[in-house]
Design a protein around this motif. Structure first.
Motif, mmCIF file in Angstrom:
data_model
loop_
_atom_site.group_PDB
_atom_site.id
_atom_site.type_symbol
_atom_site.label_atom_id
_atom_site.label_comp_id
_atom_site.label_asym_id
_atom_site.label_seq_id
_atom_site.Cartn_x
_atom_site.Cartn_y
_atom_site.Cartn_z
ATOM 1 N N ILE A 17 155.826 85.374 64.130
ATOM 2 C CA ILE A 17 155.789 84.885 63.524
ATOM 3 C C ILE A 17 156.363 83.300 63.059
ATOM 4 O O ILE A 17 155.727 82.699 62.290
ATOM 5 N N GLY A 18 157.163 82.695 64.003
ATOM 6 C CA GLY A 18 156.976 81.730 64.441
ATOM 7 C C GLY A 18 155.569 80.682 64.148
ATOM 8 O O GLY A 18 156.342 79.171 63.579
ATOM 9 N N LYS A 19 154.765 80.865 64.907
ATOM 10 C CA LYS A 19 153.409 79.991 64.747
ATOM 11 C C LYS A 19 153.377 80.326 62.714
ATOM 12 O O LYS A 19 152.931 79.081 62.712
ATOM 13 N N ALA A 20 153.536 81.118 62.237
ATOM 14 C CA ALA A 20 152.805 81.757 61.171
ATOM 15 C C ALA A 20 153.453 80.170 59.660
ATOM 16 O O ALA A 20 153.660 79.565 59.215
ATOM 17 N N ILE A 21 154.579 80.371 60.693
ATOM 18 C CA ILE A 21 156.154 79.574 59.826
ATOM 19 C C ILE A 21 155.392 78.099 60.235
ATOM 20 O O ILE A 21 155.478 77.089 58.865
ATOM 21 N N GLY A 176 160.782 93.160 57.456
ATOM 22 C CA GLY A 176 160.154 94.570 58.754
ATOM 23 C C GLY A 176 158.804 94.765 59.282
ATOM 24 O O GLY A 176 159.067 93.238 60.245
ATOM 25 N N PRO A 177 158.393 95.494 59.616
ATOM 26 C CA PRO A 177 157.480 95.792 60.573
ATOM 27 C C PRO A 177 156.141 94.431 59.894
ATOM 28 O O PRO A 177 155.330 94.638 59.302
ATOM 29 N N ILE A 178 156.334 93.727 61.377
ATOM 30 C CA ILE A 178 154.882 92.942 61.215
ATOM 31 C C ILE A 178 154.005 92.414 61.878
ATOM 32 O O ILE A 178 154.414 92.631 63.495
ATOM 33 N N ASP A 179 152.376 92.120 61.904
ATOM 34 C CA ASP A 179 151.442 91.725 62.521
ATOM 35 C C ASP A 179 151.441 91.204 63.590
ATOM 36 O O ASP A 179 151.182 90.125 63.507
ATOM 37 N N THR A 180 152.485 91.305 64.782
ATOM 38 C CA THR A 180 152.365 90.651 65.373
ATOM 39 C C THR A 180 152.276 91.363 66.918
ATOM 40 O O THR A 180 152.424 92.673 67.000
ATOM 41 N N ASP A 181 152.606 90.078 68.234
ATOM 42 C CA ASP A 181 152.394 90.886 69.280
ATOM 43 C C ASP A 181 153.510 91.638 69.728
ATOM 44 O O ASP A 181 153.659 92.986 70.521
ATOM 45 N N ASP A 187 154.440 101.762 65.214
ATOM 46 C CA ASP A 187 153.618 102.960 65.117
ATOM 47 C C ASP A 187 153.857 102.971 62.976
ATOM 48 O O ASP A 187 154.594 103.786 62.455
ATOM 49 N N MET A 188 153.530 101.096 62.178
ATOM 50 C CA MET A 188 154.139 101.664 60.941
ATOM 51 C C MET A 188 152.528 100.973 60.488
ATOM 52 O O MET A 188 152.445 99.526 60.888
ATOM 53 N N PRO A 189 152.554 100.783 58.793
ATOM 54 C CA PRO A 189 152.123 99.645 58.172
ATOM 55 C C PRO A 189 152.719 98.267 58.462
ATOM 56 O O PRO A 189 154.371 97.883 57.986
ATOM 57 N N LYS A 190 151.824 97.184 58.621
ATOM 58 C CA LYS A 190 152.433 95.962 59.118
ATOM 59 C C LYS A 190 152.009 94.942 58.192
ATOM 60 O O LYS A 190 150.468 94.958 57.325
ATOM 61 N N THR A 191 152.652 94.444 57.598
ATOM 62 C CA THR A 191 152.203 92.228 56.740
ATOM 63 C C THR A 191 151.952 91.278 57.730
ATOM 64 O O THR A 191 151.947 91.660 58.726
ATOM 65 N N SER A 192 150.846 90.849 57.868
ATOM 66 C CA SER A 192 150.403 89.662 58.109
ATOM 67 C C SER A 192 151.941 88.936 58.641
ATOM 68 O O SER A 192 152.562 88.482 57.286
ATOM 69 N N ALA A 193 151.700 88.360 59.735
ATOM 70 C CA ALA A 193 152.904 87.194 59.949
ATOM 71 C C ALA A 193 152.237 85.672 58.659
ATOM 72 O O ALA A 193 153.456 85.621 58.726
ATOM 73 N N GLN A 194 151.158 85.542 58.623
ATOM 74 C CA GLN A 194 150.699 84.418 57.613
ATOM 75 C C GLN A 194 151.745 84.673 56.191
ATOM 76 O O GLN A 194 152.708 83.787 55.423
ATOM 77 N N VAL A 195 151.419 86.129 55.635
ATOM 78 C CA VAL A 195 151.951 86.426 54.207
ATOM 79 C C VAL A 195 153.283 86.092 54.749
ATOM 80 O O VAL A 195 154.631 85.437 54.157
#
Length: 238
Positions: A17-21, A176-181, A187-195
């Motif tokens: 998230i930090g990089k995406a911010i 919520g769960p974000i697609d990051t390392d 194990d949940m659906p994840k939102t992209s870090a950029q969005v």
């Protein structure tokens, strides 16, 4: 808050998230971004002269002091740096629970306390704390992480009152769960870090005190506002 010509300090900016911010901020006419992390070897990837890398471990008071000295022009502090241990409050290793609290709570709190004089001096400033939906209710398997984020949520509410008179707005961000390392083993659906990051930046600009930057967090936020006990039961079932 207009981000135009603002100088932003972002912790944990080397990934997730930090990089995406940082990427999201670069799409707006900000003046400068201090991008900090324990390792800054990959920061050339931003390829923008507005990005100033700073090596920073937020548990190291001397490194925080040096960062404050370098970033005397900061207008906005975005506290994203954090760790997550998969450890239960009772069954987990105590050192892992302690590490979660040292980084996520005390490290972030030290950043805020150290940067407050700078933000007050520069005026029309903001602090955004990246919390989590588990600030609102706990999940047993990551109990230490939940406790550290809940503590930071409580501190966020307290500092909002203290800093209002200093013309510093305070924002709590509840992803919520974000697609990051960090969340790769969840194990949940994840939102992209950029969005997620773009919604965080938009929320700060809109003076939103509570920012729920992804679909799951928006749903969780609505449930928490209506029935906190129901949210607790939902998370316990996970």
């Amino acid at each position: 808050m207009k981000l135009e010509n603002k100088t932003i300090f972002v912790t944990g900016a080397n990934r997730g998230i930090g990089k995406a911010i940082v990427v999201a901020l670069l799409k707006s006419p900000v003046k400068k971004i201090y991008a900090s992390a324990r390792s800054i070897t990959d920061f050339q990837q931003f390829n923008d002269p507005r990005v100033v890398p700073i090596r920073l471990d937020i548990t190291d008071q001397e490194q925080i002091r040096q960062a404050v000295q370098q970033a005397q022009d900061a207008d906005v502090l975005i506290n994203n740096a954090g760790v997550l241990a998969f450890a239960g409050i009772i069954s987990g290793e105590f050192d892992l629970l302690k590490r979660d609290m040292e980084v996520n709570y005390f490290g972030t709190l030290n950043m805020i306390r150290s940067f407050t004089p700078v933000l007050e001096k520069n005026g029309d400033a903001a602090i955004a704390n990246i919390l989590s939906i588990v600030s609102l209710a706990s999940m047993a398997g990551i109990g230490g992480y939940c406790a550290s984020k809940a503590a930071l949520f409580s501190a966020t509410q307290a500092m909002r009152t203290e800093l209002k008179a200093k013309n510093i707005s305070v924002h709590g961000v509840f992803p919520g769960p974000i697609d990051t390392d960090m969340a790769k083993d969840i194990d949940m659906p994840k939102t992209s870090a950029q969005v997620t990051a773009e919604n965080i930046v938009a929320g700060i600009a809109a003076y939103q005190e509570y920012i729920f930057p992804d679909p799951m967090s928006s749903q969780i936020g609505e449930l928490w506002a209506k029935d906190p006990k129901a949210l607790e039961r939902q998370f316990a079932a996970m």
